[in-house]
Scaffold this active site. Structure first.
Site, short mmCIF file in Angstrom:
data_model
loop_
_atom_site.label_atom_id
_atom_site.label_comp_id
_atom_site.label_asym_id
_atom_site.label_seq_id
_atom_site.Cartn_x
_atom_site.Cartn_y
_atom_site.Cartn_z
N HIS A 57 0.86 -1.18 0.00
CA HIS A 57 0.00 0.00 0.00
C HIS A 57 0.90 1.23 0.00
O HIS A 57 2.08 1.16 0.36
CB HIS A 57 -0.86 0.03 1.27
N CYS B 174 0.16 2.94 -4.34
CA CYS B 174 -0.53 4.18 -4.67
C CYS B 174 0.25 5.38 -4.17
O CYS B 174 1.07 5.29 -3.26
CB CYS B 174 -1.93 4.19 -4.08
#
Length: 292
Positions: A136, A178
């Site tokens: 992440h 991201c």
């Protein structure tokens, strides 16, 4: 196939994202004939100040950190499909000649410890270093299983003033994560067919490449069955063009592949039909060619 956005799970059947939650010598000097130089230019590279040396015993180490499962306190869902990326990265970088250092589900402390340990090894016989981070993320951040870490903290171990055995050698980072929560809707277009230099001092930030899966501020998409758009494209292009094209040319093909060949499919309102463009930040000072 479901794709996932790393701050929440998208409904089955959709997409999701990896988010928070030579120069030639003069003729009168050149005694080599054309027969002395192979098509890859390996002989010529010996005299080329704009090409990284590759005549080391090893191409180097590739560190792969694959974070899939996160502590409950982070409120982040598992990164389904990341194991596909990890397996592909292992095959691809192994085929390039790298010695693989692989780690699953690393906390922030463990990521720092692993990278610090690798940086303290003797890399004098290595031509380069590669690192693949699958996790992440948010802008400037990569997540351990227990929370965020500044990306710059993970790369600092390999800076020129801390890892002398990699000084002047390429350090390549590939980051599937991201960098924000913006979504790229895309836009329609029309087409109309269209001698070695040395220095006693170099910047500590020199000879790094940061290959991000997406542009600053945007989601990064990952298919839960087939892996991420970015890492699968990186591996495909490295396998196809190694020894033929310079690294930045290869990465330009990665950009094109991701930009034109993928579009999100999601049942979640507002998440369908989205696009993605990778982002390369290069402090490389020479051309880098992987061996064929």
């Amino acid at each position: 196939m479901a794709e996932q956005c790393d701050d929440h799970e998208v409904q089955d059947g959709g997409d999701t994202a990896d988010a928070l939650k030579i120069f030639t010598r003069k003729k009168d000097e050149d005694t080599n004939t054309a027969d002395d130089m192979d098509t890859s230019g390996s002989r010529k590279a010996e005299f080329d100040p704009y090409r990284y040396k590759m005549d080391y015993p090893s191409i180097g180490t590739c560190v792969i950190i694959n974070n899939k499962n996160f502590h409950r306190s982070t409120e982040m869902s598992p990164r389904s499909g990341t194991d596909v990326d990890a397996a592909r990265a292992m095959r691809t970088f192994s085929s390039l000649g790298y010695k693989i250092r692989f780690a699953n589900d690393q906390t922030v402390a463990q990521m720092n410890q692993l990278l610090s340990s690798v940086s303290q090894e003797d890399h004098r016989d290595s031509a380069s270093l590669a690192c693949v981070l699958l996790s992440h993320g948010d802008e400037g951040l990569v997540y351990g299983t227990d929370g965020p870490e500044k990306f710059e903290n993970l790369t600092r171990f390999f800076k020129g003033d801390r890892c002398m055995s990699l000084l002047g050698k390429p350090k390549l980072f590939f980051i599937q994560a991201c960098r924000g929560t913006a979504l790229d809707d895309g836009v329609s277009i029309q087409t109309d067919s269209v001698s070695q230099q040395t220095s006693e001092r170099i910047p500590v930030e020199a000879d790094f490449l940061y290959a991000y899966s997406t542009a600053p501020g945007y989601y990064s998409w990952r298919n839960t069955a087939n892996g991420s758009w970015f890492m699968q494209s990186v591996c495909e292009m490295l396998e196809e063009y190694k020894g033929k094209l310079e690294l930045m040319q290869i990465m330009t093909r990665v950009n094109r592949k991701v930009a034109l060949h993928f579009e999100s499919l999601s049942n979640l309102p507002g998440f369908g039909g989205k696009r993605q463009i990778p982002c390369m930040v290069s402090m490389l000072t020479k051309d880098f060619y992987f061996p064929d």
